[in-house]
Design an enzyme around this catalytic site. Sequence first.
Site, PDB file in Angstrom:
ATOM      1  N   ARG A  63     -26.555 -30.900  48.083  1.00 44.23           N
ATOM      2  CA  ARG A  63     -27.388 -31.194  46.940  1.00 44.23           C
ATOM      3  C   ARG A  63     -28.910 -30.557  47.224  1.00 44.23           C
ATOM      4  NH1 ARG A  63     -30.621 -36.003  45.372  1.00 44.23           N
ATOM      5  NH2 ARG A  63     -30.511 -36.264  43.173  1.00 44.23           N
ATOM      6  N   HIS A  67     -30.972 -28.455  44.724  1.00 47.69           N
ATOM      7  CA  HIS A  67     -32.363 -28.794  44.143  1.00 47.69           C
ATOM      8  C   HIS A  67     -33.333 -27.964  44.408  1.00 47.69           C
ATOM      9  CE1 HIS A  67     -31.659 -33.161  42.627  1.00 47.69           C
ATOM     10  NE2 HIS A  67     -30.433 -32.612  42.447  1.00 47.69           N
ATOM     11  N   VAL A  71     -35.325 -25.020  41.337  1.00 46.98           N
ATOM     12  CA  VAL A  71     -37.009 -25.187  41.130  1.00 46.98           C
ATOM     13  C   VAL A  71     -37.671 -23.989  41.897  1.00 46.98           C
ATOM     14  CG1 VAL A  71     -39.038 -26.681  41.272  1.00 46.98           C
ATOM     15  CG2 VAL A  71     -36.450 -27.714  41.372  1.00 46.98           C
ATOM     16  N   GLY A  73     -36.772 -21.254  42.230  1.00 50.46           N
ATOM     17  CA  GLY A  73     -35.833 -20.215  43.190  1.00 50.46           C
ATOM     18  C   GLY A  73     -35.500 -20.715  44.542  1.00 50.46           C
ATOM     19  N   SER A  77     -38.777 -24.476  49.020  1.00 57.55           N
ATOM     20  CA  SER A  77     -39.772 -25.462  48.688  1.00 57.55           C
ATOM     21  C   SER A  77     -39.669 -27.026  48.813  1.00 57.55           C
ATOM     22  CB  SER A  77     -40.415 -24.955  47.206  1.00 57.55           C
ATOM     23  OG  SER A  77     -39.360 -25.152  46.198  1.00 57.55           O
ATOM     24  N   ASN A  95     -35.500 -36.356  43.057  1.00 61.60           N
ATOM     25  CA  ASN A  95     -35.357 -36.463  44.354  1.00 61.60           C
ATOM     26  C   ASN A  95     -35.737 -37.741  45.055  1.00 61.60           C
ATOM     27  OD1 ASN A  95     -34.619 -33.737  44.474  1.00 61.60           O
ATOM     28  ND2 ASN A  95     -36.651 -33.064  44.139  1.00 61.60           N
ATOM     29  N   PRO A 166     -31.643 -30.308  36.395  1.00 58.11           N
ATOM     30  CA  PRO A 166     -30.964 -31.018  35.215  1.00 58.11           C
ATOM     31  C   PRO A 166     -30.620 -32.680  35.459  1.00 58.11           C
ATOM     32  CG  PRO A 166     -29.472 -29.315  36.114  1.00 58.11           C
ATOM     33  CD  PRO A 166     -30.832 -29.312  37.003  1.00 58.11           C
ATOM     34  N   HIS A 196     -19.409 -32.191  42.764  1.00 64.43           N
ATOM     35  CA  HIS A 196     -19.457 -33.697  42.571  1.00 64.43           C
ATOM     36  C   HIS A 196     -18.055 -34.136  42.891  1.00 64.43           C
ATOM     37  CE1 HIS A 196     -22.966 -34.340  39.578  1.00 64.43           C
ATOM     38  NE2 HIS A 196     -23.400 -34.028  40.710  1.00 64.43           N
ATOM     39  N   THR A 197     -17.313 -33.404  43.582  1.00 62.47           N
ATOM     40  CA  THR A 197     -16.025 -33.908  44.183  1.00 62.47           C
ATOM     41  C   THR A 197     -16.245 -34.725  45.438  1.00 62.47           C
ATOM     42  OG1 THR A 197     -14.075 -33.356  44.873  1.00 62.47           O
ATOM     43  CG2 THR A 197     -15.691 -31.825  45.472  1.00 62.47           C
ATOM     44  N   ASP A 249     -16.392 -39.454  43.073  1.00 64.21           N
ATOM     45  CA  ASP A 249     -14.842 -38.988  42.945  1.00 64.21           C
ATOM     46  C   ASP A 249     -14.137 -40.182  44.062  1.00 64.21           C
ATOM     47  OD1 ASP A 249     -12.185 -38.220  43.098  1.00 64.21           O
ATOM     48  OD2 ASP A 249     -12.678 -36.567  44.306  1.00 64.21           O
TER      49      ASP A 249
END
Length: 329
Positions: A63, A67, A71, A73, A77, A95, A166, A196-197, A249
């Site tokens: 993640r 993330h 943002v 590229g 950051s 976050n 998103p 998200h598995t 999951d």
Amino acid sequence: MDQNPYKLFFVALFCLLILSPPVSCQLDYKFYDSTCPNLTYIVRKTVWSAIANDTRIAASLLRLHFHDCFVNGCDGSLLLDDTTTFTGEKNASPNKKSARGFEVIDTIKANLEKACPSTVSCADILTLVAREAVYLAGGQYFFWAVPLGRRDGTTASQSAANEQLPSPFEPLENITSKFTSKGLDIKDLVLLSGAHTIGFAQCFTFKPRLFDFAESGKPDPTLDVSLLQKLQSVCPNQADSDTTLAPLDPVTSDKFDNSYYTNLVNNSGLLQSDQALMGNNKTASLVTYYSKFPYYFSKDFGASMVKMANIGVLTGQSGEIRKNCRVVN
């Protein structure tokens, strides 16, 4: 230097067609082969140790990469702490109190600074860590070659993180728009959602589906009844359950596989933004395909990860190689 115009033309054409934006022609699969030959070993060893201590960390590390890249590229950051000149991304809504794994990145960076000082960027570390986390959680079929050579950004933006990442509360059209704005397509959206598995979500991210879907005062009618009952017991309709965790999951929560898609086909997606993939003909078709063919999911997931990892990268003399991923040099 070879100035053959035909050769130069075809090199340029290759970069345009095969490595079209957001992929950079300056990234190289062998970028650190001579300058930091033990890079992969150092990263894998640390990620393996982290997962051995906390199986949830695999999803958290994956993640972080997502993330970061979404943002402005893939420039590391997200790792920057706030300063007097900018408010960073760590405390942005997507976050705050959910992004984790920063200590793992710190450990890897410290080990790399000993092995090959001022050589490997934090952006490349995030890219490799995500690959290793998936590989260690999913096995040999979830391994892909990663082009390297990213450099680190020197600033971060909380407002950009709030705007560009998103949200699980957004409709599919909005999420699709955010993906396309990064040079990703519908297929990439479905594949990257497959992350998200593994991992967990806090109850507040899906609680409206359990009790007040679309302000109806009733549960989401598309949610499998048995799953609904289980989730209502885990996440009762009260504020003190907001931060309770539930597996994205529930079938194989620690294993990176294709059961995420099977869950969606069975109306058992946890987040509304995930289950929404079954409400669109194009995305539903892809979900059904990957639920049936795990090999193609593993193959295509790697391709989409490489594509995502090249969003807005800094190369050459742009940016810097941070010595500490939390602060600019």
